[in-house]
Design a protein around this motif. Structure first.
Motif, PDB file in Angstrom:
ATOM      1  N   ASN A 171       0.821  -1.206   0.000  1.00 27.82           N
ATOM      2  CA  ASN A 171       0.000   0.000   0.000  1.00 27.82           C
ATOM      3  C   ASN A 171       0.859   1.261   0.000  1.00 27.82           C
ATOM      4  N   VAL A 195       2.524   4.739  -1.019  1.00 26.34           N
ATOM      5  CA  VAL A 195       2.112   6.002  -1.617  1.00 26.34           C
ATOM      6  C   VAL A 195       3.371   6.836  -1.750  1.00 26.34           C
ATOM      7  N   SER A 239      -7.194   1.901   0.601  1.00 23.54           N
ATOM      8  CA  SER A 239      -6.008   2.613   0.101  1.00 23.54           C
ATOM      9  C   SER A 239      -5.888   3.990   0.739  1.00 23.54           C
ATOM     10  N   TRP A 240      -4.650   4.392   0.968  1.00 21.27           N
ATOM     11  CA  TRP A 240      -4.375   5.727   1.490  1.00 21.27           C
ATOM     12  C   TRP A 240      -4.331   6.717   0.339  1.00 21.27           C
ATOM     13  N   ARG A 241      -4.877   7.908   0.576  1.00 18.85           N
ATOM     14  CA  ARG A 241      -4.879   8.975  -0.429  1.00 18.85           C
ATOM     15  C   ARG A 241      -4.361  10.256   0.203  1.00 18.85           C
TER      16      ARG A 241
END
Length: 175
Positions: A79, A81, A140-142
């Motif tokens: 995951n 980013v 999911s991280w945004r």
């Protein structure tokens, strides 16, 4: 319950009782400190840490911090980013400070940056705190959007220096 907090609570209740005040009930005690991200309350049990730094603000130039994506050999890459989380202050025309922050949800030194907050202080004045907060959507991280605010400078010649404070909230990326 841990021993030290329990002893502190017992001492506080005894003090309140001796002063004639009504003792607090367990329901009135504050919840464990943390942060709410996308409706989820994250605490130290989730690997949450908060790091604060302070920077004296000088004439012109930029102060603050940039937390770019870093990788560690054999580190967690799930995951992931990419990007940088940051919080900066810049003096504008000697009359105000302009702040900018972003929480990119990136992994910096083994921790995911989920919130970047900042504020200014000067003797007798404190700005409101401005925060950029990442989101967690569908697993999911945004990254957050960029946030901005300002704080008026003092034009007096003997005014104490303004301090820019940055607080980054981080979490274990494996969670």
């Amino acid at each position: 319950m841990k021993i030290k907090p329990a002893l502190s609570l017992i001492g506080a209740l005894a003090l309140l009782s001796s002063a004639g005040a009504t003792a607090a009930t367990a329901a009135e005690l504050p919840a464990e400190p943390g942060v709410v991200i996308s409706g989820q309350h994250l605490t130290t049990a989730d690997g949450l840490t908060v790091v604060e730094h302070s920077y004296p603000v000088g004439s012109g130039g930029q102060v603050g911090e940039n937390l770019p994506t870093t990788s560690t050999p054999g580190g967690v890459h799930t995951n992931i980013v990419l990007g940088s989380s940051y919080a900066f202050s810049e003096e504008q025309l000697y009359v105000e400070y302009v702040g900018t922050a972003k929480a990119a949800a990136n992994v910096y030194q083994g921790q995911r940056i989920i919130q970047m907050c900042y504020w200014w202080t000067r003797t007798g004045a404190t700005s409101p705190t401005t925060c950029a907060t990442a989101t967690f959507v569908n697993g999911s991280w945004r990254a957050s959007g960029e946030v901005h605010s300002s704080f008026s400078d003092s034009l007096g010649s003997n005014v104490p220096q303004t301090i820019f404070h940055v607080k980054s909230t981080r979490i274990d990326p494996r969670g």
